[in-house]
Design a protein around this motif. Structure first.
Motif, PDB file in Angstrom:
ATOM      1  N   ASN A  24       0.879  -1.164   0.000  1.00 55.64           N
ATOM      2  CA  ASN A  24       0.000   0.000   0.000  1.00 55.64           C
ATOM      3  C   ASN A  24       0.914   1.211   0.000  1.00 55.64           C
ATOM      4  O   ASN A  24       1.880   1.249   0.766  1.00 55.64           O
ATOM      5  N   GLN A  25       0.620   2.185  -0.866  1.00 57.65           N
ATOM      6  CA  GLN A  25       1.518   3.322  -0.948  1.00 57.65           C
ATOM      7  C   GLN A  25       1.356   4.280   0.224  1.00 57.65           C
ATOM      8  O   GLN A  25       2.162   5.195   0.397  1.00 57.65           O
ATOM      9  N   LYS A  26       0.342   4.066   1.068  1.00 59.67           N
ATOM     10  CA  LYS A  26       0.138   4.954   2.207  1.00 59.67           C
ATOM     11  C   LYS A  26       0.790   4.368   3.450  1.00 59.67           C
ATOM     12  O   LYS A  26       0.528   3.231   3.821  1.00 59.67           O
ATOM     13  N   GLY A  27       1.645   5.144   4.089  1.00 61.60           N
ATOM     14  CA  GLY A  27       2.261   4.702   5.324  1.00 61.60           C
ATOM     15  C   GLY A  27       1.235   4.594   6.441  1.00 61.60           C
ATOM     16  O   GLY A  27       0.222   5.288   6.444  1.00 61.60           O
ATOM     17  N   GLY A  28       1.483   3.709   7.386  1.00 64.08           N
ATOM     18  CA  GLY A  28       0.587   3.553   8.519  1.00 64.08           C
ATOM     19  C   GLY A  28      -0.639   2.710   8.254  1.00 64.08           C
ATOM     20  O   GLY A  28      -1.549   2.643   9.084  1.00 64.08           O
ATOM     21  N   SER A  29      -0.667   2.033   7.103  1.00 62.90           N
ATOM     22  CA  SER A  29      -1.850   1.226   6.768  1.00 62.90           C
ATOM     23  C   SER A  29      -1.844  -0.133   7.470  1.00 62.90           C
ATOM     24  O   SER A  29      -2.882  -0.783   7.582  1.00 62.90           O
ATOM     25  N   GLY A  30      -0.684  -0.579   7.921  1.00 65.76           N
ATOM     26  CA  GLY A  30      -0.587  -1.870   8.598  1.00 65.76           C
ATOM     27  C   GLY A  30       0.196  -2.914   7.831  1.00 65.76           C
ATOM     28  O   GLY A  30       0.129  -4.103   8.138  1.00 65.76           O
ATOM     29  N   LYS A  31       0.988  -2.465   6.835  1.00 66.18           N
ATOM     30  CA  LYS A  31       1.768  -3.414   6.030  1.00 66.18           C
ATOM     31  C   LYS A  31       2.775  -4.188   6.876  1.00 66.18           C
ATOM     32  O   LYS A  31       2.835  -5.420   6.813  1.00 66.18           O
ATOM     33  N   SER A  32       3.581  -3.457   7.608  1.00 64.45           N
ATOM     34  CA  SER A  32       4.647  -4.109   8.384  1.00 64.45           C
ATOM     35  C   SER A  32       4.071  -5.047   9.436  1.00 64.45           C
ATOM     36  O   SER A  32       4.564  -6.166   9.626  1.00 64.45           O
ATOM     37  N   THR A  33       3.016  -4.609  10.107  1.00 63.86           N
ATOM     38  CA  THR A  33       2.390  -5.444  11.125  1.00 63.86           C
ATOM     39  C   THR A  33       1.847  -6.724  10.504  1.00 63.86           C
ATOM     40  O   THR A  33       2.016  -7.826  11.040  1.00 63.86           O
ATOM     41  N   GLY A  34       1.195  -6.577   9.345  1.00 61.52           N
ATOM     42  CA  GLY A  34       0.667  -7.752   8.661  1.00 61.52           C
ATOM     43  C   GLY A  34       1.764  -8.688   8.192  1.00 61.52           C
ATOM     44  O   GLY A  34       1.663  -9.906   8.336  1.00 61.52           O
ATOM     45  N   ALA A  35       2.832  -8.121   7.634  1.00 58.54           N
ATOM     46  CA  ALA A  35       3.922  -8.934   7.099  1.00 58.54           C
ATOM     47  C   ALA A  35       4.625  -9.726   8.200  1.00 58.54           C
ATOM     48  O   ALA A  35       4.901 -10.923   8.044  1.00 58.54           O
ATOM     49  N   VAL A  36       4.920  -9.065   9.313  1.00 56.75           N
ATOM     50  CA  VAL A  36       5.609  -9.750  10.409  1.00 56.75           C
ATOM     51  C   VAL A  36       4.725 -10.853  10.992  1.00 56.75           C
ATOM     52  O   VAL A  36       5.186 -11.971  11.246  1.00 56.75           O
ATOM     53  N   HIS A  37       3.457 -10.558  11.183  1.00 51.25           N
ATOM     54  CA  HIS A  37       2.561 -11.586  11.719  1.00 51.25           C
ATOM     55  C   HIS A  37       2.403 -12.751  10.732  1.00 51.25           C
ATOM     56  O   HIS A  37       2.308 -13.909  11.144  1.00 51.25           O
ATOM     57  N   ALA A  38       2.392 -12.449   9.436  1.00 48.94           N
ATOM     58  CA  ALA A  38       2.293 -13.527   8.442  1.00 48.94           C
ATOM     59  C   ALA A  38       3.526 -14.424   8.481  1.00 48.94           C
ATOM     60  O   ALA A  38       3.416 -15.653   8.448  1.00 48.94           O
ATOM     61  N   ALA A  39       4.714 -13.818   8.530  1.00 42.55           N
ATOM     62  CA  ALA A  39       5.950 -14.601   8.575  1.00 42.55           C
ATOM     63  C   ALA A  39       5.979 -15.497   9.810  1.00 42.55           C
ATOM     64  O   ALA A  39       6.314 -16.687   9.730  1.00 42.55           O
ATOM     65  N   ASP A  40       5.605 -14.935  10.959  1.00 40.85           N
ATOM     66  CA  ASP A  40       5.610 -15.716  12.193  1.00 40.85           C
ATOM     67  C   ASP A  40       4.558 -16.821  12.133  1.00 40.85           C
ATOM     68  O   ASP A  40       4.787 -17.947  12.586  1.00 40.85           O
ATOM     69  N   TRP A  41       3.395 -16.518  11.554  1.00 41.62           N
ATOM     70  CA  TRP A  41       2.319 -17.507  11.443  1.00 41.62           C
ATOM     71  C   TRP A  41       2.741 -18.693  10.582  1.00 41.62           C
ATOM     72  O   TRP A  41       2.534 -19.845  10.956  1.00 41.62           O
ATOM     73  N   PHE A  42       3.351 -18.422   9.436  1.00 43.34           N
ATOM     74  CA  PHE A  42       3.800 -19.512   8.565  1.00 43.34           C
ATOM     75  C   PHE A  42       4.841 -20.378   9.273  1.00 43.34           C
ATOM     76  O   PHE A  42       4.811 -21.614   9.171  1.00 43.34           O
ATOM     77  N   ILE A  43       5.765 -19.748   9.969  1.00 44.09           N
ATOM     78  CA  ILE A  43       6.809 -20.502  10.664  1.00 44.09           C
ATOM     79  C   ILE A  43       6.188 -21.372  11.756  1.00 44.09           C
ATOM     80  O   ILE A  43       6.561 -22.539  11.941  1.00 44.09           O
ATOM     81  N   GLN A  44       5.196 -20.817  12.468  1.00 46.31           N
ATOM     82  CA  GLN A  44       4.532 -21.617  13.494  1.00 46.31           C
ATOM     83  C   GLN A  44       3.682 -22.735  12.890  1.00 46.31           C
ATOM     84  O   GLN A  44       3.362 -23.716  13.578  1.00 46.31           O
ATOM     85  N   LYS A  45       3.339 -22.611  11.623  1.00 49.31           N
ATOM     86  CA  LYS A  45       2.626 -23.678  10.922  1.00 49.31           C
ATOM     87  C   LYS A  45       3.583 -24.716  10.345  1.00 49.31           C
ATOM     88  O   LYS A  45       3.163 -25.612   9.623  1.00 49.31           O
ATOM     89  N   GLY A  46       4.866 -24.573  10.620  1.00 44.26           N
ATOM     90  CA  GLY A  46       5.836 -25.560  10.165  1.00 44.26           C
ATOM     91  C   GLY A  46       6.432 -25.289   8.803  1.00 44.26           C
ATOM     92  O   GLY A  46       7.129 -26.138   8.249  1.00 44.26           O
ATOM     93  N   ARG A  47       6.180 -24.100   8.239  1.00 44.27           N
ATOM     94  CA  ARG A  47       6.743 -23.735   6.938  1.00 44.27           C
ATOM     95  C   ARG A  47       8.005 -22.901   7.137  1.00 44.27           C
ATOM     96  O   ARG A  47       8.093 -22.094   8.073  1.00 44.27           O
TER      97      ARG A  47
END
Length: 229
Positions: A24-47
């Motif tokens: 998203n070209q707008k800062g503060g939309s939640g990109k970083s929060t979403g990305a970090v949670h996604a990475a952690d979620w996949f790792i906790q799923k064994g990926r």
């Protein structure tokens, strides 16, 4: 705070994206929060997963260091174009935290990604700002014959408000689908970067509720990818 993994019996769809980006070209939309949670979620799923921080502020890479999860900073568009497919051969999932602007870096991310998730807050300013990233996605899909699969989701919303209803109405008529799942406005999500944590590893009912919302969001997005790719 100890980083305790939570149990999650969610089964991933058969087909998952190799490169998943938050854009998203707008800062503060939640990109970083979403990305970090996604990475952690996949790792906790064994990926096996790595986060690529393509945002000049490098907020997600600092966060990943606290979590002790794989991360790489790449903010040059040419380097991104070359490196993302290489990383995809070494990891099950590459999660990209895109920049908070409409740039050549954003275009490189779209050209290489399989699935794009676009977080958006429910203010009229934020809704209006999605126009440029939607245009970029449409152009990338034309070039690549349908890829990347893309979806918008509403982030940091309060339930049952007029703003939320109006935001849903505004986004549902667009060319990029709006996910049914919304992410709630919760203090534990806002606190997670400062604590070097994610809601998947935090204690308390508020964190568990937020973790369920993230899981629901990611599963819905993966099912969309599975059905359209």
């Amino acid at each position: 705070m100890p980083k305790v993994k939570v149990a999650d019996s969610t089964v991933l769809p058969e087909k998952c994206p190799k490169i998943l980006a938050f854009a998203n070209q707008k800062g503060g939309s939640g990109k970083s929060t979403g990305a970090v949670h996604a990475a952690d979620w996949f790792i906790q799923k064994g990926r096996s997963a790595i986060l690529v921080d393509a945002d000049g502020q490098q907020s997600s890479s600092s966060w990943l260091k606290d979590l002790e999860l794989p991360c790489k900073v790449i903010s040059d568009p040419e380097a991104l174009f070359d490196e993302l497919p290489r990383l995809a051969k070494s990891y099950d999932v590459v999660v990209v935290d895109g920049p908070g602007n409409a740039s050549e870096v954003t275009k490189a991310v779209l050209i290489r990604s399989d699935l794009i998730l676009i977080p958006c807050r429910d203010s009229m300013i934020d809704l209006a700002s999605t126009g440029k990233i939607v245009q970029f996605v449409r152009q990338a899909k034309e070039i690549r014959g349908g890829l990347p699969i893309a979806a918008i989701y509403l982030n940091a919303v309060k339930d049952n408000t007029i703003l939320l209803r109006e935001a849903r109405e505004a986004l549902q008529s667009g060319i990029i689908p709006l996910l049914n799942t919304t992410l709630p406005d919760r203090q534990c999500i806002k606190d997670s970067p400062g604590q070097g944590n994610t809601v998947f590893r935090m204690k308390g009912e508020a964190a568990r509720t937020a973790a369920r919302a993230y899981t629901k969001l990611f599963v819905e997005a993966l099912k969309l990818f599975d059905s359209e790719s």
